[in-house]
Enzyme design. Structure first.
Site, PDB file in Angstrom:
ATOM      1  N   HIS A 132      -6.888 -31.506 -99.387  1.00 45.90           N
ATOM      2  CA  HIS A 132      -6.612 -32.920 -99.653  1.00 45.90           C
ATOM      3  C   HIS A 132      -5.326 -32.981-100.497  1.00 45.90           C
ATOM      4  O   HIS A 132      -5.016 -32.044-101.239  1.00 45.90           O
ATOM      5  CB  HIS A 132      -7.806 -33.467-100.450  1.00 45.90           C
ATOM      6  CG  HIS A 132      -7.794 -34.920-100.741  1.00 45.90           C
ATOM      7  ND1 HIS A 132      -7.070 -35.469-101.776  1.00 45.90           N
ATOM      8  CD2 HIS A 132      -8.444 -35.952-100.160  1.00 45.90           C
ATOM      9  CE1 HIS A 132      -7.284 -36.775-101.810  1.00 45.90           C
ATOM     10  NE2 HIS A 132      -8.108 -37.098-100.839  1.00 45.90           N
ATOM     11  N   ASP A 209     -12.071 -27.346-105.589  1.00 46.35           N
ATOM     12  CA  ASP A 209     -12.055 -28.794-105.461  1.00 46.35           C
ATOM     13  C   ASP A 209     -13.394 -29.173-104.831  1.00 46.35           C
ATOM     14  O   ASP A 209     -13.591 -29.043-103.626  1.00 46.35           O
ATOM     15  CB  ASP A 209     -10.878 -29.218-104.569  1.00 46.35           C
ATOM     16  CG  ASP A 209     -10.946 -30.698-104.209  1.00 46.35           C
ATOM     17  OD1 ASP A 209     -11.863 -31.392-104.687  1.00 46.35           O
ATOM     18  OD2 ASP A 209     -10.078 -31.155-103.437  1.00 46.35           O
ATOM     19  N   GLN A 212     -15.837 -33.392-102.643  1.00 47.34           N
ATOM     20  CA  GLN A 212     -16.812 -33.686-101.579  1.00 47.34           C
ATOM     21  C   GLN A 212     -18.106 -32.904-101.801  1.00 47.34           C
ATOM     22  O   GLN A 212     -19.194 -33.471-101.735  1.00 47.34           O
ATOM     23  CB  GLN A 212     -16.238 -33.318-100.196  1.00 47.34           C
ATOM     24  CG  GLN A 212     -15.097 -34.199 -99.727  1.00 47.34           C
ATOM     25  CD  GLN A 212     -15.505 -35.649 -99.466  1.00 47.34           C
ATOM     26  OE1 GLN A 212     -16.672 -35.972 -99.286  1.00 47.34           O
ATOM     27  NE2 GLN A 212     -14.538 -36.533 -99.470  1.00 47.34           N
ATOM     28  N   LYS A 235     -18.164 -40.375-105.757  1.00 46.45           N
ATOM     29  CA  LYS A 235     -18.628 -39.847-104.473  1.00 46.45           C
ATOM     30  C   LYS A 235     -20.095 -39.430-104.552  1.00 46.45           C
ATOM     31  O   LYS A 235     -20.701 -39.073-103.552  1.00 46.45           O
ATOM     32  CB  LYS A 235     -17.775 -38.652-104.059  1.00 46.45           C
ATOM     33  CG  LYS A 235     -16.336 -39.043-103.728  1.00 46.45           C
ATOM     34  CD  LYS A 235     -15.667 -37.964-102.931  1.00 46.45           C
ATOM     35  CE  LYS A 235     -14.170 -38.034-102.971  1.00 46.45           C
ATOM     36  NZ  LYS A 235     -13.617 -39.161-102.239  1.00 46.45           N
ATOM     37  N   CYS A 374      -5.804 -38.749 -96.536  1.00 50.20           N
ATOM     38  CA  CYS A 374      -5.122 -38.022 -97.630  1.00 50.20           C
ATOM     39  C   CYS A 374      -5.029 -36.527 -97.324  1.00 50.20           C
ATOM     40  O   CYS A 374      -5.135 -35.688 -98.238  1.00 50.20           O
ATOM     41  CB  CYS A 374      -5.796 -38.258 -98.985  1.00 50.20           C
ATOM     42  SG  CYS A 374      -5.860 -39.985 -99.455  1.00 50.20           S
TER      43      CYS A 374
HETATM   44  N1  C6P Z   1     -11.231 -38.097-100.722  1.00 52.11           N
HETATM   45  C1  C6P Z   1     -11.635 -39.482 -98.774  1.00 52.11           C
HETATM   46  O1  C6P Z   1     -11.751 -40.570 -98.209  1.00 52.11           O
HETATM   47  P1  C6P Z   1     -10.639 -38.656-106.206  1.00 52.11           P
HETATM   48  O2  C6P Z   1      -9.862 -39.688-105.451  1.00 52.11           O
HETATM   49  O3  C6P Z   1      -9.835 -38.040-107.307  1.00 52.11           O
HETATM   50  O4  C6P Z   1     -11.987 -39.096-106.617  1.00 52.11           O
HETATM   51  O5  C6P Z   1     -10.926 -37.483-105.141  1.00 52.11           O
HETATM   52  C2  C6P Z   1      -9.847 -36.843-104.547  1.00 52.11           C
HETATM   53  C3  C6P Z   1     -10.314 -35.878-103.504  1.00 52.11           C
HETATM   54  C4  C6P Z   1     -10.091 -34.532-103.710  1.00 52.11           C
HETATM   55  N2  C6P Z   1     -10.517 -33.624-102.826  1.00 52.11           N
HETATM   56  C5  C6P Z   1     -11.180 -33.966-101.706  1.00 52.11           C
HETATM   57  C6  C6P Z   1     -11.667 -32.895-100.786  1.00 52.11           C
HETATM   58  C7  C6P Z   1     -11.418 -35.318-101.444  1.00 52.11           C
HETATM   59  O6  C6P Z   1     -12.076 -35.652-100.334  1.00 52.11           O
HETATM   60  C8  C6P Z   1     -10.962 -36.298-102.354  1.00 52.11           C
HETATM   61  C9  C6P Z   1     -11.146 -37.753-102.063  1.00 52.11           C
HETATM   62  C10 C6P Z   1     -11.512 -39.447-100.283  1.00 52.11           C
HETATM   63  O7  C6P Z   1     -11.645 -38.419 -98.171  1.00 52.11           O
HETATM   64  C11 C6P Z   1     -10.538 -40.461-100.792  1.00 52.11           C
HETATM   65  S1  C6P Z   1      -8.873 -40.098-100.331  1.00 52.11           S
END
Ligand code: C6P
Length: 416
Positions: A132, A209, A212, A235, A374
């Site tokens: 991501h 990371d 998810q 999430k 993203c």
């Molecule tokens: N993905 C999606 O629709 P944040 O925005 O900081 O809470 O999470 C960022 C992030 C980092 N790593 C992974 C693997 C992710 O999936 C995400 C967030 C969302 O897929 C919003 S772009």
């Protein structure tokens, strides 16, 4: 497979779970109920979380760590109790949990604090082709600033990490390996435990990371032995505006502050300061107190249901979705077989742009995400500019997958 199967198989009742989420009763238009298939972007919130935040603001709010009055003591206690819950949820110690705004900020914290301290020109960071932007751009910024090299573990044809190539790239001696535990596009679950061991043998630190993964499966940082992990509350049924960085105590102790300000200091004079202890050294300014309380309630909620059951339910739903969608002419599902993925199913429908698909599905109350999610480099690698993604969570039902399939048939009919 029907919703009742879930109750029988995993000992939890899907109808009762759905009743816990007020928004799931929403009609998108009169007579058109919401079919929420966008939980990978952000999950919905149960009443337990909404009520915990409301109760905090109604009866306990004050700033924390600053005053001795009753409300301040109560708010501080609630904030620290939330930290302890989040720590316990991933088998960490409370001082190893630094509250951030989200997973993105947690990764940036490592890049700016650990990265600037421990990496020098020519050092390598190993990422993968399924990252991501949140686990890519912070390293690009650092690489430009410090003249670092970025390497990428390639994908196999089925959308998994090529583990042989990973071993070869570890042979180049990266100082850090930073990988997602579950792809937000392909759904792939990465064998992170094995990769941590290989990375450590190669002398690298490893950042997971888990933005998810943490919402969908049980995580034990001690067992994984990862050095860092980034997670986001929103999430996993918690509120937006809060996430956390897990770091091993000895690694966090070896890092300078990320942001300066109130609460991260023990003593300040005109020209210098003495930093606070872990984890406060990394929490400058008034934090997201109500959000921490809400996240703690979310963790209680998910833990009571059980991450194993949640994960199995999602895998079943994803398998059913893959089976249903694959029957559709012109539809291609991305990513590996169901046993190797979480509750994320991205697909393309020949000749129809994902934004058109998402817009038409929305007219039937079905919420999916369309675009690059993203993960632009991953889409480029797959030769695609965009995909449509349906993502599932503990409240998703087989009937919702049926509604998606019916919606997609209508999309095809419109473009026929
Ligand atoms: N993905 C999606 O629709 P944040 O925005 O900081 O809470 O999470 C960022 C992030 C980092 N790593 C992974 C693997 C992710 O999936 C995400 C967030 C969302 O897929 C919003 S772009």
């Amino acid at each position: 497979m029907k919703a009742e199967t879930f109750s029988r198989k995993y000992g939890i009742d899907i109808e009762r779970i759905r009743a816990d989420f007020p928004i799931l009763k929403r009609q998108i238009k009169p007579g058109i109920p919401l079919v929420y298939l966008d939980s990978a972007a952000s999950s919905q919130k149960p009443s337990a979380v909404i009520d915990a935040m409301s109760e905090y603001y109604r009866n306990h709010h004050a700033n924390i760590h600053r005053a001795v009055h009753t409300l301040a003591e109560e708010a501080t206690g609630m904030y620290e109790a939330a930290r302890a819950k989040i720590a316990a949820c991933i088998a960490a110690q409370p001082e190893e949990i630094v509250f951030t705004r989200n997973a993105t900020e947690a990764i940036n914290l490592v890049a700016q604090s650990w990265g600037r301290t421990h990496l020098k020109a020519g050092d390598r960071i190993l990422l993968s082709e399924m990252e991501h932007h949140s686990n890519l751009v912070p390293w690009q910024i650092l690489a430009k600033d410090r003249d670092l090299q970025l390497d990428f573990i390639p994908l196999t044809g089925s959308g998994e990490l090529d583990l042989d190539a990973c071993e070869t790239l570890l042979g180049r001696g990266p100082k850090l390996v930073a990988l997602t535990q579950m792809s937000n596009v392909l759904g792939t679950i990465v064998p992170i435990r094995e990769i941590v061991r290989s990375a450590h043998r190669a002398g690298a630190r490893l950042l997971v990371d888990a933005a998810q993964a943490a919402s969908h499966m049980a995580i034990d940082v001690l067992d994984l032995d990862a050095d860092f992990m980034a997670i986001s509350s929103h999430k996993m049924c918690g509120p937006t505006g809060i996430g956390a960085l897990y770091g091993k105590t000895e690694v966090l102790r070896d890092m300078p502050p990320f942001l300066g300000g109130g609460d991260m200091i023990r003593k300040v004079d005109w020209r210098s300061f003495e930093p606070n202890d872990l984890p406060y050294i990394f929490e400058a300014g008034t934090p997201a107190i109500a959000e921490a309380v809400g996240w703690g309630a979310a963790v209680d909620y998910l833990t009571a249901i059980g991450f194993e059951a949640i994960h199995r339910h999602e895998t079943d739903i994803a398998a059913y979705a893959m089976e249903s969608l694959r029957e559709m002419p012109g539809l291609t599902v991305l990513g590996p077989e169901p046993s190797k993925r979480g509750g994320v199913v991205s697909f393309t429908l020949e000749g129809i742009h994902p934004h058109d698909i998402a817009q038409i599905l929305d007219s039937y109350g079905i919420a999916v995400r369309a675009g690059h999610h993203c993960a632009m480099p991953l889409h480029t690698r797959l030769g695609l500019s965009a995909t449509t993604r349906a993502s599932f969570y503990l409240y998703s039902t087989f009937e919702e997958v049926d509604a998606l399939a019916a919606g997609l048939r209508k999309v095809r009919a419109i473009f026929a």
